[in-house]
Design a protein around this motif. Sequence first.
Motif, mmCIF file in Angstrom:
data_model
loop_
_atom_site.group_PDB
_atom_site.id
_atom_site.type_symbol
_atom_site.label_atom_id
_atom_site.label_comp_id
_atom_site.label_asym_id
_atom_site.label_seq_id
_atom_site.Cartn_x
_atom_site.Cartn_y
_atom_site.Cartn_z
ATOM 1 N N TYR A 167 16.694 95.741 87.067
ATOM 2 C CA TYR A 167 17.176 94.799 86.061
ATOM 3 C C TYR A 167 16.070 93.833 85.664
ATOM 4 O O TYR A 167 15.899 93.546 84.482
ATOM 5 C CB TYR A 167 18.389 94.024 86.564
ATOM 6 N N GLU A 168 15.315 93.348 86.620
ATOM 7 C CA GLU A 168 14.213 92.417 86.329
ATOM 8 C C GLU A 168 13.179 93.071 85.421
ATOM 9 O O GLU A 168 12.720 92.466 84.444
ATOM 10 C CB GLU A 168 13.565 91.956 87.636
ATOM 11 N N MET A 169 12.798 94.298 85.733
ATOM 12 C CA MET A 169 11.807 94.996 84.921
ATOM 13 C C MET A 169 12.337 95.222 83.497
ATOM 14 O O MET A 169 11.647 94.949 82.513
ATOM 15 C CB MET A 169 11.452 96.343 85.558
ATOM 16 N N TRP A 174 14.788 93.622 82.006
ATOM 17 C CA TRP A 174 15.056 92.364 81.327
ATOM 18 C C TRP A 174 13.837 91.973 80.498
ATOM 19 O O TRP A 174 13.961 91.635 79.325
ATOM 20 C CB TRP A 174 15.392 91.265 82.347
ATOM 21 N N TRP A 175 12.667 92.030 81.112
ATOM 22 C CA TRP A 175 11.430 91.686 80.382
ATOM 23 C C TRP A 175 11.131 92.703 79.292
ATOM 24 O O TRP A 175 10.776 92.343 78.170
ATOM 25 C CB TRP A 175 10.242 91.584 81.353
ATOM 26 N N PHE A 176 11.245 93.969 79.617
ATOM 27 C CA PHE A 176 10.939 95.012 78.649
ATOM 28 C C PHE A 176 11.871 94.946 77.446
ATOM 29 O O PHE A 176 11.437 95.115 76.302
ATOM 30 C CB PHE A 176 11.006 96.391 79.310
ATOM 31 N N ASN A 177 13.153 94.677 77.681
ATOM 32 C CA ASN A 177 14.097 94.578 76.569
ATOM 33 C C ASN A 177 13.767 93.423 75.633
ATOM 34 O O ASN A 177 13.936 93.543 74.417
ATOM 35 C CB ASN A 177 15.528 94.422 77.083
ATOM 36 N N ARG A 178 13.254 92.330 76.175
ATOM 37 C CA ARG A 178 12.867 91.203 75.308
ATOM 38 C C ARG A 178 11.646 91.567 74.471
ATOM 39 O O ARG A 178 11.561 91.210 73.300
ATOM 40 C CB ARG A 178 12.583 89.956 76.145
ATOM 41 N N VAL A 179 10.713 92.305 75.051
ATOM 42 C CA VAL A 179 9.553 92.780 74.292
ATOM 43 C C VAL A 179 10.020 93.729 73.191
ATOM 44 O O VAL A 179 9.527 93.668 72.055
ATOM 45 C CB VAL A 179 8.520 93.461 75.226
ATOM 46 N N THR A 210 21.665 97.696 79.581
ATOM 47 C CA THR A 210 20.945 97.262 80.787
ATOM 48 C C THR A 210 21.828 96.413 81.711
ATOM 49 O O THR A 210 21.864 96.676 82.917
ATOM 50 C CB THR A 210 19.654 96.512 80.407
ATOM 51 N N THR A 215 19.467 95.553 75.352
ATOM 52 C CA THR A 215 19.341 94.213 75.908
ATOM 53 C C THR A 215 20.670 93.594 76.286
ATOM 54 O O THR A 215 20.803 93.005 77.361
ATOM 55 C CB THR A 215 18.619 93.289 74.901
#
Length: 178
Positions: free
Chosen positions: A55-57, A59-64, A117, A113
């Motif tokens: 989820y952490e990985m 979370w960042w990738f979805n924002r990018v 996820t 996002t």
Amino acid sequence: MTAYRTNLNRPGWQALVLFAAGFWLSISLCIDLLVMPSLYTAGMMTQANFATAGYEMFWWFNRVELICAGSVLTGLLVLRQGQDSFSVIVSGVRSRWAVGLGLVLLAIAACYTYWLTPEMSALGLQLSALTESASATPVLPAEMNLMHGLYWGLELVKLLSAAALLRFCYRDMLPTAS
């Protein structure tokens, strides 16, 4: 209105669309073809905190992804507004396809996002709790398999859409034979 159109830096906007779509396509392929298979073969699902780490990985990738999708769509809309020498812009059909693809990409990024996820992570946390409490490897719930299938389907649509968009924009930057 003409002052606005003459001040637009069309090659800059086209470069933004190309960069954002190309960057997004490349990091998506890297995650899909390198990172996720590596984590899976390394036994990611047997680790107690795999859901939290995943989820952490993502979370960042979805924002990018959201930033890339927003940049692509914004660039396409700006280019469409200033219709002059760019083929995607001049050709009504190609212009509509390009904007449509931009909307599809934004919708997929938003779906990842804000829905897919978090849902997959919640199911993963339940699976993680089962792994910690039982010594046997738990079976993936049917919902997780369904969501993985949906993810890969959306990922295929995303990759094909981004590739088509890159093709449209790249062809527009090539010099025309006159």
